[in-house]
Design a protein around this motif. Structure first.
Motif, PDB file in Angstrom:
ATOM      1  N   TRP A  67      12.563   3.689   2.403  1.00 10.15           N
ATOM      2  CA  TRP A  67      13.732   4.465   2.820  1.00 10.15           C
ATOM      3  C   TRP A  67      13.575   5.942   2.485  1.00 10.15           C
ATOM      4  O   TRP A  67      14.048   6.808   3.232  1.00 10.15           O
ATOM      5  CB  TRP A  67      15.002   3.887   2.200  1.00 10.15           C
ATOM      6  N   PHE A  68      12.911   6.252   1.387  1.00 19.45           N
ATOM      7  CA  PHE A  68      12.647   7.659   1.073  1.00 19.45           C
ATOM      8  C   PHE A  68      11.847   8.318   2.193  1.00 19.45           C
ATOM      9  O   PHE A  68      12.114   9.457   2.593  1.00 19.45           O
ATOM     10  CB  PHE A  68      11.885   7.789  -0.250  1.00 19.45           C
ATOM     11  N   PHE A  89       9.790  -0.927   9.722  1.00 22.36           N
ATOM     12  CA  PHE A  89       8.954  -2.066   9.353  1.00 22.36           C
ATOM     13  C   PHE A  89       7.483  -1.664   9.273  1.00 22.36           C
ATOM     14  O   PHE A  89       6.733  -2.205   8.452  1.00 22.36           O
ATOM     15  CB  PHE A  89       9.154  -3.216  10.338  1.00 22.36           C
ATOM     16  N   THR A  90       7.066  -0.726  10.106  1.00 24.02           N
ATOM     17  CA  THR A  90       5.700  -0.224  10.014  1.00 24.02           C
ATOM     18  C   THR A  90       5.488   0.519   8.698  1.00 24.02           C
ATOM     19  O   THR A  90       4.456   0.340   8.027  1.00 24.02           O
ATOM     20  CB  THR A  90       5.403   0.716  11.193  1.00 24.02           C
ATOM     21  N   ILE A  91       6.456   1.340   8.314  1.00 23.74           N
ATOM     22  CA  ILE A  91       6.360   2.062   7.039  1.00 23.74           C
ATOM     23  C   ILE A  91       6.298   1.073   5.884  1.00 23.74           C
ATOM     24  O   ILE A  91       5.442   1.182   4.991  1.00 23.74           O
ATOM     25  CB  ILE A  91       7.555   3.017   6.866  1.00 23.74           C
ATOM     26  N   ALA A  92       7.201   0.091   5.891  1.00 24.60           N
ATOM     27  CA  ALA A  92       7.226  -0.911   4.822  1.00 24.60           C
ATOM     28  C   ALA A  92       5.923  -1.707   4.791  1.00 24.60           C
ATOM     29  O   ALA A  92       5.371  -1.981   3.714  1.00 24.60           O
ATOM     30  CB  ALA A  92       8.417  -1.847   5.018  1.00 24.60           C
ATOM     31  N   ASN A  94       2.907  -0.777   5.801  1.00 27.00           N
ATOM     32  CA  ASN A  94       1.789   0.029   5.314  1.00 27.00           C
ATOM     33  C   ASN A  94       1.869   0.259   3.808  1.00 27.00           C
ATOM     34  O   ASN A  94       0.850   0.193   3.102  1.00 27.00           O
ATOM     35  CB  ASN A  94       1.757   1.362   6.049  1.00 27.00           C
ATOM     36  N   LEU A  95       3.065   0.507   3.298  1.00 22.03           N
ATOM     37  CA  LEU A  95       3.227   0.695   1.853  1.00 22.03           C
ATOM     38  C   LEU A  95       2.884  -0.581   1.084  1.00 22.03           C
ATOM     39  O   LEU A  95       2.201  -0.549   0.056  1.00 22.03           O
ATOM     40  CB  LEU A  95       4.661   1.126   1.535  1.00 22.03           C
ATOM     41  N   ALA A  96       3.374  -1.720   1.589  1.00 20.36           N
ATOM     42  CA  ALA A  96       3.102  -2.989   0.914  1.00 20.36           C
ATOM     43  C   ALA A  96       1.624  -3.346   0.970  1.00 20.36           C
ATOM     44  O   ALA A  96       1.040  -3.804  -0.018  1.00 20.36           O
ATOM     45  CB  ALA A  96       3.940  -4.097   1.544  1.00 20.36           C
ATOM     46  N   MET A  97       1.002  -3.112   2.124  1.00 19.18           N
ATOM     47  CA  MET A  97      -0.418  -3.436   2.249  1.00 19.18           C
ATOM     48  C   MET A  97      -1.263  -2.542   1.344  1.00 19.18           C
ATOM     49  O   MET A  97      -2.241  -3.005   0.742  1.00 19.18           O
ATOM     50  CB  MET A  97      -0.848  -3.280   3.706  1.00 19.18           C
ATOM     51  N   ASP A  98      -0.887  -1.284   1.230  1.00 21.67           N
ATOM     52  CA  ASP A  98      -1.604  -0.399   0.303  1.00 21.67           C
ATOM     53  C   ASP A  98      -1.505  -0.929  -1.117  1.00 21.67           C
ATOM     54  O   ASP A  98      -2.490  -0.930  -1.868  1.00 21.67           O
ATOM     55  CB  ASP A  98      -1.021   1.014   0.368  1.00 21.67           C
ATOM     56  N   ARG A  99      -0.319  -1.370  -1.497  1.00 23.60           N
ATOM     57  CA  ARG A  99      -0.130  -1.896  -2.851  1.00 23.60           C
ATOM     58  C   ARG A  99      -0.948  -3.163  -3.079  1.00 23.60           C
ATOM     59  O   ARG A  99      -1.545  -3.357  -4.140  1.00 23.60           O
ATOM     60  CB  ARG A  99       1.361  -2.171  -3.067  1.00 23.60           C
ATOM     61  N   ASN A 188       0.979  -2.175  18.814  1.00 26.39           N
ATOM     62  CA  ASN A 188       1.281  -0.756  18.993  1.00 26.39           C
ATOM     63  C   ASN A 188       1.732  -0.092  17.699  1.00 26.39           C
ATOM     64  O   ASN A 188       1.240   0.980  17.332  1.00 26.39           O
ATOM     65  CB  ASN A 188       2.358  -0.588  20.064  1.00 26.39           C
ATOM     66  N   THR A 189       2.667  -0.715  17.007  1.00 25.13           N
ATOM     67  CA  THR A 189       3.239  -0.072  15.827  1.00 25.13           C
ATOM     68  C   THR A 189       2.286  -0.086  14.634  1.00 25.13           C
ATOM     69  O   THR A 189       2.324   0.819  13.797  1.00 25.13           O
ATOM     70  CB  THR A 189       4.564  -0.740  15.422  1.00 25.13           C
ATOM     71  N   LEU A 190       1.443  -1.120  14.544  1.00 21.91           N
ATOM     72  CA  LEU A 190       0.508  -1.209  13.424  1.00 21.91           C
ATOM     73  C   LEU A 190      -0.859  -0.623  13.771  1.00 21.91           C
ATOM     74  O   LEU A 190      -1.771  -0.662  12.944  1.00 21.91           O
ATOM     75  CB  LEU A 190       0.351  -2.668  12.977  1.00 21.91           C
ATOM     76  N   ASP A 191      -1.003  -0.125  15.004  1.00 25.26           N
ATOM     77  CA  ASP A 191      -2.244   0.495  15.453  1.00 25.26           C
ATOM     78  C   ASP A 191      -3.413  -0.485  15.334  1.00 25.26           C
ATOM     79  O   ASP A 191      -4.459  -0.179  14.777  1.00 25.26           O
ATOM     80  CB  ASP A 191      -2.535   1.767  14.637  1.00 25.26           C
ATOM     81  N   LEU A 192      -3.186  -1.688  15.871  1.00 21.82           N
ATOM     82  CA  LEU A 192      -4.201  -2.728  15.850  1.00 21.82           C
ATOM     83  C   LEU A 192      -4.509  -3.174  17.271  1.00 21.82           C
ATOM     84  O   LEU A 192      -3.697  -3.028  18.179  1.00 21.82           O
ATOM     85  CB  LEU A 192      -3.719  -3.941  15.035  1.00 21.82           C
ATOM     86  N   ASN A 193      -5.685  -3.747  17.463  1.00 20.51           N
ATOM     87  CA  ASN A 193      -6.063  -4.329  18.738  1.00 20.51           C
ATOM     88  C   ASN A 193      -5.207  -5.565  19.009  1.00 20.51           C
ATOM     89  O   ASN A 193      -4.898  -6.334  18.104  1.00 20.51           O
ATOM     90  CB  ASN A 193      -7.547  -4.702  18.688  1.00 20.51           C
ATOM     91  N   PHE A 194      -4.823  -5.752  20.266  1.00 22.24           N
ATOM     92  CA  PHE A 194      -3.999  -6.897  20.646  1.00 22.24           C
ATOM     93  C   PHE A 194      -4.623  -8.208  20.198  1.00 22.24           C
ATOM     94  O   PHE A 194      -3.948  -9.087  19.638  1.00 22.24           O
ATOM     95  CB  PHE A 194      -3.791  -6.896  22.165  1.00 22.24           C
TER      96      PHE A 194
END
Length: 223
Positions: A67-68, A89-92, A94-99, A188-194
């Motif tokens: 949210w920040f 959901f894309t932001i969440a 990416n943050l979770a996957m980084d963690r 599209n939102t996660l920038d991944l191949n279909f």
């Protein structure tokens, strides 16, 4: 006639997400309150289930950081013809996957039932993991107390099985089956191949089915 405050509240409630975000970027804080209220539950659940048991203590931090970042990016937000909902959901994600990548992840086999998750996951299990005929039969009559308890236990088991998946497959399953993202939207939102997204969904669901089948076999032997 509605009072001015009530009229403004009704106007906000009728606005789509992207328009609420634009209104908030233009200084309308009440618009953000409505936007937050719409998505806080689903977004928090997604973060909690994606991080899993081992990183449960970091859920609040990742959720708040999501949210920040939404708030920080308010002035640069542009709908560009797309729905607002995939963005947080894309932001969440990416943050979770980084963690998850930074900390590493051990496999845990832990059945939890926080905030009614057993019931929520049971519904997901019934609709996504069982054959269509079985699911239809199970919905035909009101369940007994014993059946409800059994489904809640199955829901908790599903959460435990979900926690065993590789996090990429777990994220794909949650976004698709819980949040209703299409494969195209996820790509599209996660920038991944279909095909990558579809493969993650396919293998993740296969592993979940195998995990749940072991559980059901144990129940059958006990019965």
């Amino acid at each position: 006639m509605l009072e001015p405050d009530a009229a403004i509240a009704a106007l906000h409630e009728a606005m789509p997400d992207d328009q609420l975000m634009l209104a908030y970027a233009d200084g309308d804080r009440a618009a953000f309150d409505v936007l937050y209220g719409r998505h806080e539950g689903a977004l928090y659940r997604f973060v909690r289930r994606l991080l899993g048991v081992r990183l449960a203590a970091e859920v609040d931090e990742v959720y708040q950081e999501t949210w920040f970042r939404i708030v920080a990016a308010r002035e640069s937000f542009s709908p560009q013809g797309a729905s607002w909902r995939p963005w947080p959901f894309t932001i969440a994600h990416n943050l979770a996957m980084d963690r998850l990548r930074i900390t590493g992840r051990e496999v845990h086999f832990y059945a939890h039932d926080e905030d009614g998750d057993g019931a929520d996951a049971a519904r997901m299990f019934r609709h996504r993991l069982r054959a269509d005929g079985d699911s239809a039969a199970s919905e035909a009559a009101a369940p007994s107390v014993e059946e409800v308890a059994s489904w809640r236990a199955a829901g908790r088991r599903l959460l435990a099985c979900l926690d065993e998946l590789p996090h990429e497959q777990r994220a794909a399953f949650l976004l698709h089956n819980e949040e209703g993202f299409t494969v195209e939207a996820m790509a599209n939102t996660l920038d991944l191949n279909f095909e990558t997204v579809r493969s993650r969904l396919r293998y993740g669901l296969k592993k979940l089915r195998a995990c749940m089948e072991r559980y059901l076999q144990v129940l059958e032997r006990r019965g």
